[in-house]
Write a protein that holds these residues in place. Structure first.
Motif, PDB file in Angstrom:
ATOM      1  N   ASP A 164      -5.622  -3.595 -10.806  1.00 55.99           N
ATOM      2  CA  ASP A 164      -5.633  -4.671  -9.796  1.00 55.99           C
ATOM      3  C   ASP A 164      -6.813  -5.623 -10.001  1.00 55.99           C
ATOM      4  O   ASP A 164      -6.680  -6.836  -9.841  1.00 55.99           O
ATOM      5  CB  ASP A 164      -5.698  -4.080  -8.377  1.00 55.99           C
ATOM      6  CG  ASP A 164      -4.423  -3.320  -8.003  1.00 55.99           C
ATOM      7  OD1 ASP A 164      -3.379  -3.556  -8.650  1.00 55.99           O
ATOM      8  OD2 ASP A 164      -4.476  -2.502  -7.080  1.00 55.99           O
ATOM      9  N   GLU A 181       2.136  -4.745 -15.965  1.00 56.98           N
ATOM     10  CA  GLU A 181       3.207  -4.044 -16.685  1.00 56.98           C
ATOM     11  C   GLU A 181       4.142  -5.049 -17.348  1.00 56.98           C
ATOM     12  O   GLU A 181       4.480  -4.921 -18.530  1.00 56.98           O
ATOM     13  CB  GLU A 181       4.001  -3.140 -15.736  1.00 56.98           C
ATOM     14  CG  GLU A 181       5.168  -2.481 -16.454  1.00 56.98           C
ATOM     15  CD  GLU A 181       5.917  -1.436 -15.642  1.00 56.98           C
ATOM     16  OE1 GLU A 181       5.818  -1.436 -14.405  1.00 56.98           O
ATOM     17  OE2 GLU A 181       6.633  -0.633 -16.269  1.00 56.98           O
ATOM     18  N   GLY A 258       1.391   5.338  -6.537  1.00 60.53           N
ATOM     19  CA  GLY A 258       2.031   4.043  -6.830  1.00 60.53           C
ATOM     20  C   GLY A 258       2.066   3.673  -8.300  1.00 60.53           C
ATOM     21  O   GLY A 258       3.047   3.078  -8.769  1.00 60.53           O
TER      22      GLY A 258
HETATM   23  P1  AMP Z   1      -0.568   3.609  -3.825  1.00 61.23           P
HETATM   24  O1  AMP Z   1      -2.040   3.481  -3.493  1.00 61.23           O
HETATM   25  O2  AMP Z   1      -0.179   4.995  -4.235  1.00 61.23           O
HETATM   26  O3  AMP Z   1       0.366   3.039  -2.807  1.00 61.23           O
HETATM   27  O4  AMP Z   1      -0.363   2.704  -5.125  1.00 61.23           O
HETATM   28  C1  AMP Z   1      -0.743   1.353  -5.175  1.00 61.23           C
HETATM   29  C2  AMP Z   1      -1.212   1.015  -6.581  1.00 61.23           C
HETATM   30  O5  AMP Z   1      -0.122   1.162  -7.507  1.00 61.23           O
HETATM   31  C3  AMP Z   1      -1.720  -0.403  -6.742  1.00 61.23           C
HETATM   32  O6  AMP Z   1      -2.955  -0.358  -7.419  1.00 61.23           O
HETATM   33  C4  AMP Z   1      -0.656  -1.067  -7.605  1.00 61.23           C
HETATM   34  O7  AMP Z   1      -1.149  -2.102  -8.443  1.00 61.23           O
HETATM   35  C5  AMP Z   1      -0.164   0.095  -8.426  1.00 61.23           C
HETATM   36  N1  AMP Z   1       1.175  -0.093  -9.005  1.00 61.23           N
HETATM   37  C6  AMP Z   1       2.332  -0.273  -8.343  1.00 61.23           C
HETATM   38  N2  AMP Z   1       3.357  -0.438  -9.228  1.00 61.23           N
HETATM   39  C7  AMP Z   1       2.806  -0.356 -10.484  1.00 61.23           C
HETATM   40  C8  AMP Z   1       3.320  -0.454 -11.817  1.00 61.23           C
HETATM   41  N3  AMP Z   1       4.625  -0.663 -12.046  1.00 61.23           N
HETATM   42  N4  AMP Z   1       2.453  -0.323 -12.842  1.00 61.23           N
HETATM   43  C9  AMP Z   1       1.139  -0.092 -12.625  1.00 61.23           C
HETATM   44  N5  AMP Z   1       0.594  -0.013 -11.398  1.00 61.23           N
HETATM   45  C10 AMP Z   1       1.411  -0.132 -10.340  1.00 61.23           C
END
Ligand code: AMP
Ligand code: MG
Length: 337
Positions: A164, A181, A258
């Motif tokens: 991010d 990605e 995520g």
């Molecule tokens: P969470 O905290 O488990 O809800 O996940 C959120 C994180 O997942 C954020 O940093 C997003 O940028 C990352 N994220 C979501 N989809 C993807 C993806 N396809 N590839 C890499 N990172 C992802």
């Protein structure tokens, strides 16, 4: 029947869900989108405060349409930590108020373990090594003698935050992971990135710096930098995960968090599991990211094992580690370890 209302709101996603032993009955969510930059804890908490009533009401309304009533709710579960203090406090206050007014037990849930348990439930995997990769967290865990043990983890920022941050530098909006990605898919040339694995631990912040440098000082193509960033970070994660599986003698891998939605990461882990003759499990995308169903489901497991959280012990734990929680609901399982 046991019916648990779960509230999730550790960071960007506010979500409420009703879950029974059999299924997820209904889930709703409201996502905080920063107007600029990354997640601002106070703004996210304000978002949660103003959306809580809507999210909880629509979860209850949805459950009613499925034939359940408010009176049937057995307990309220909430994310007690880890997470952003202001967000956690907002959601915990709502959970306490609901528990008191409905006169039903409260369950403070460890968010990381909730990711693991919903994955085990949805994928029917018994005793996996878990790779948990989210915005703030990157950990490799496995169950041993009453706790989920962290066998490897990031020494600085989570892989999601690293992606991010780099995405923000490129001017892309939050969350940046999916955008990196897409860009990475068009990259073809590997450019040097620091590969930092120390024993079973990892470090990602140097990757973000190197990626910015590659763009800024070396004028490397953005797509090639995204590709190289992913190849390096995901290889690091795959290496540590494989070692955990070998050392713990486990032949199942469960992906959580995520970042688990990333197809290149999934591909590398699948290849590693195929090479070892192990099984690889990935839950549906909606259960990889933060969601209320996982909080309700872990609350249900805790309740059924006789655990509840008295109000005076329901304070939030922004740094709540998964290995601090006693796993009361897996006592009767018979494992080789
Ligand atoms: P969470 O905290 O488990 O809800 O996940 C959120 C994180 O997942 C954020 O940093 C997003 O940028 C990352 N994220 C979501 N989809 C993807 C993806 N396809 N590839 C890499 N990172 C992802
Ligand atoms: Mg999470």
């Amino acid at each position: 029947m046991t019916l648990v209302l779960g509230l999730e709101g550790t960071a960007w996603n506010l979500s409420a869900a009703l879950v029974s032993e059999e299924r997820v009955i209904y889930e709703t969510e409201s996502t905080y989108k920063p107007s600029q930059g990354g997640i601002h804890p106070r703004e996210a908490a304000q978002h949660h405060a103003s959306e809580l009533k809507n999210v909880v009401s629509s979860a209850c309304k949805g459950a009613k349409e499925e034939g359940f009533s408010l009176q049937e709710i057995t307990a309220i579960a909430f994310s007690q930590g880890p997470g952003m203090g202001p967000c956690l406090r907002t959601v915990a206050t709502a959970a306490r108020a609901l528990s008191i007014s409905l006169k039903i037990p409260l369950l403070g849930v460890n968010h990381c373990i909730a990711h693991i348990e919903i994955g085990r439930w949805r994928c029917r995997t018994k005793d996996p090594v878990v790779l948990y990769v989210s915005g703030a967290n990157s950990q490799v865990l496995t169950y041993l003698s009453g706790r989920y043990r962290v066998v490897g983890e990031t020494l600085d920022i989570g892989i999601g935050n690293a992606l991010d941050k780099f995405a923000r530098y490129l001017g892309l909006s939050h969350p940046g992971g999916p955008k990196i990605e897409e860009l990475g898919l068009q990259g073809t040339k590997y450019t040097y990135m620091p590969y930092v694995v120390k024993g079973m631990d990892l470090s990602f912040s140097g990757l973000t710096t190197a990626a910015k440098d590659a763009i800024n000082s070396h004028h490397t193509k953005t797509e090639d930098v995204c590709y190289s960033f992913q190849e390096t970070a995901f290889a690091m994660l795959t290496e540590v995960t494989e070692r955990a599986m070998a050392h713990c003698c486990k032949d199942e891998l469960l992906l959580a968090g995520g970042v688990g939605a990333n197809r290149r990461l999934q591909q590398m882990l699948q290849t590693m599991c195929d090479d070892r003759g192990a099984s690889f499990y990935v839950p549906e995308a909606k259960y990889l990211k933060d969601n209320g169903s996982m909080i309700a489901y872990l609350g249900l497991l805790m309740l059924k094992s006789g655990e509840t959280t008295p109000i005076e012990q329901s304070g939030v734990k922004p740094h709540y580690r998964p290995d601090d929680a006693i796993v009361t609901w897996r006592k009767n399982e018979n494992f080789k370890n």
